[in-house]
Design an enzyme around this catalytic site. Structure first.
Site, PDB file in Angstrom:
ATOM      1  N   GLU A   1       3.868   0.465   2.095  1.00  0.00           N
ATOM      2  CA  GLU A   1       4.725  -0.348   1.501  1.00  0.00           C
ATOM      3  C   GLU A   1       4.483  -1.661   2.800  1.00  0.00           C
ATOM      4  OE1 GLU A   1       7.549   2.718   0.066  1.00  0.00           O
ATOM      5  OE2 GLU A   1       8.258   2.591   1.705  1.00  0.00           O
TER       6      GLU A   1
ATOM      7  N   GLU B   1       8.385  14.136   8.393  1.00  0.00           N
ATOM      8  CA  GLU B   1       7.388  13.278   8.034  1.00  0.00           C
ATOM      9  C   GLU B   1       6.451  12.426   8.761  1.00  0.00           C
ATOM     10  OE1 GLU B   1       8.601   8.864   5.920  1.00  0.00           O
ATOM     11  OE2 GLU B   1       8.531   8.985   8.547  1.00  0.00           O
TER      12      GLU B   1
ATOM     13  N   ASP C   1       0.972  -0.523  -0.510  1.00  0.00           N
ATOM     14  CA  ASP C   1       0.145   0.016  -0.209  1.00  0.00           C
ATOM     15  C   ASP C   1       1.286   1.294   0.002  1.00  0.00           C
ATOM     16  OD1 ASP C   1       1.179   0.136   2.388  1.00  0.00           O
ATOM     17  OD2 ASP C   1      -1.163  -0.272   3.104  1.00  0.00           O
TER      18      ASP C   1
HETATM   19  C1  BGC Z   1       5.876   6.002   2.954  1.00  0.00           C
HETATM   20  C2  BGC Z   1       5.722   5.521   1.989  1.00  0.00           C
HETATM   21  C3  BGC Z   1       6.875   7.117   1.702  1.00  0.00           C
HETATM   22  C4  BGC Z   1       8.282   6.542   1.758  1.00  0.00           C
HETATM   23  C5  BGC Z   1       9.044   7.869   1.194  1.00  0.00           C
HETATM   24  C6  BGC Z   1       8.026   5.689   3.575  1.00  0.00           C
HETATM   25  O1  BGC Z   1       7.817   5.487   4.514  1.00  0.00           O
HETATM   26  O2  BGC Z   1       5.765   4.475   3.943  1.00  0.00           O
HETATM   27  O3  BGC Z   1       4.916   6.087   2.120  1.00  0.00           O
HETATM   28  O4  BGC Z   1       6.372   6.843   0.234  1.00  0.00           O
HETATM   29  O5  BGC Z   1       8.244   6.722   2.431  1.00  0.00           O
HETATM   30  O6  BGC Z   1       8.943   9.134   1.593  1.00  0.00           O
END
Ligand code: BGC
Length: 392
Positions: free
Chosen positions: A180, A336, A177
């Site tokens: 990931e 994030e 998803d």
């Molecule tokens: C997230 C993804 C994202 C990636 C890079 C991962 O931890 O689950 O959604 O694309 O980080 O930012």
């Protein structure tokens, strides 16, 4: 409409208008400064596990934001980077489509990866590859860009056609998803992202007739599946046949507009997310999240803000934007996730041991902040004769 959750006593003071304006400027600069010469957007320039890679998912939302705030050249350089990756894999894509058509689908390991190095290679580290959503988002971002600027998409036409074939042949497959995870499921956010991409590109009128009708047919089937098996108690679900929500579902309401804002299912989904995986204005990915202890993701708050804005709730959207600005560090970088109120605090330290502190800055967080600011008309695209805003 959904009841507004009460401000929690420990919520920080909302950011001032000047702080918001400054963060808009510094976010644009952050993204431009980090975009590589090849057009790639590094997910996070400093975070160990992401450094050196660009994702189709993050990148497409970043390109859409840059397009929305008046940097079409940045978005187009990213579209070029993607197109070169796709064109270089033409044989692989055609094989995947042919095998799917023959009823003998390619193994997951042969499907397109989710992230690439800036030099358009697959890189050597193991990753949770095979995710379909980013390719749908790429088509969607191209369609949005064309709608804003009337850009001729011919330059990306070959890659667009290949990705439409890829998605039409493979959208039914379970895959990892947006986060990931859970590769055994078929995810509603992934399906919606594919539907958004295919609808956006058919609306652009750039596909040959037969492919156009295949794409339209796929959209109908995807939306039918979401409607029949991707809804529980009136709201969208994290995966087909599930009952829980995931905050990525907000993106299907806005900015991707595959679920109509204000519709019963949109309202029920926003309500469920606000009631179960939102604390104040901070939004979690899903209730059982343990990644870095399961923190609140500023970019998801922005998706919540966009869903509210598209339903006409501008004050609430502005409140969320102001909250998001409070998650910026002293250097103006948006992370994030924030660990103010973790869902599973015992999982924080093991991740820090493995990969270091959570990703900060995360360019996708900056992009969603910009996209919400643009939606609230706090920043916009310049209108020049060659880059006119669509009058639609
Ligand atoms: C997230 C993804 C994202 C990636 C890079 C991962 O931890 O689950 O959604 O694309 O980080 O930012």
């Amino acid at each position: 409409m959904t009841a507004e959750p009460a401000r929690s006593a420990s919520d920080p003071t909302p950011a001032s208008p000047t702080a918001v304006e400054d963060l808009v400027e510094s976010s644009i600069k952050m993204i431009l400064d980090h975009q590589t010469g090849t057009g790639a957007y590094p997910a996070s320039p400093t975070f160990s596990a992401y450094a050196g890679y660009c994702w189709f998912r993050d990148g497409s939302f970043i390109a859409d934001a840059m397009s929305a705030v008046g940097h079409p050249e940045s978005a187009e350089a990213f579209f070029d980077w993607c197109a070169r990756i796709i064109e270089a894999r033409e044989v692989q894509i055609r094989d995947i489509a042919a095998l799917a058509l023959a009823g003998t689908p390619a193994p997951d390991a042969d499907m397109l990866p989710t992230r690439y190095t800036f030099a358009e290679e697959e890189g050597s580290e193991e990753w949770w590859d095979f995710q379909l959503d980013g390719y749908g988002m790429w088509l969607w971002a191209l369609g949005e860009h064309r709608r804003r600027y009337q850009t001729d998409l011919t330059r990306w036409g070959h890659a667009i056609r290949l990705i439409v074939e890829y998605l039409c042949s493979s959208w039914r497959r379970p895959c990892f998803d947006w986060w990931e995870e859970f590769a055994e499921h078929t995810h509603v956010s992934t399906l919606g992202s594919i539907a958004a991409g295919l609808s956006s590109i058919t609306a652009a009128g750039v596909l040959p007739e037969e492919l156009d009708s295949t794409a339209r047919q796929s959209v109908e089937e995807i939306m039918g599946l979401i409607g029949s098996e991707g809804v529980h108690a009136g709201h969208l679900t994290k995966w087909i046949g599930g009952e829980e929500v995931d905050a990525s579902l907000l993106a299907l309401i806005a900015p991707m507009s595959v679920i109509e804002a204000g519709s019963a299912v949109a309202e029920a989904t926003v309500r469920e997310i606000e009631n179960h995986i939102t604390d104040g204005n901070g939004v979690y990915r899903y209730a059982a999240d343990t990644y870095y202890g399961g923190g609140q993701w500023p970019l998801l708050s922005c998706f919540l803000g966009l869903a509210h804005a598209s339903a006409g709730h501008h004050e609430r959207a502005r409140e969320i934007l102001d909250w998001t600005a409070t998650t910026a560090g002293a250097d103006g970088s948006l992370p994030e996730q924030v660990n103010r109120r973790l869902l599973a605090p015992e999982h924080f330290a093991p991740w820090v041991e493995r990969w270091g502190k959570p990703a900060d800055p995360l360019l996708w967080s900056h992009a969603m902040f910009l996209r919400l600011a643009a939606e609230l008309r706090l920043v916009g695209q310049p209108t020049t004769p060659s880059h006119r805003e669509d009058a639609e």
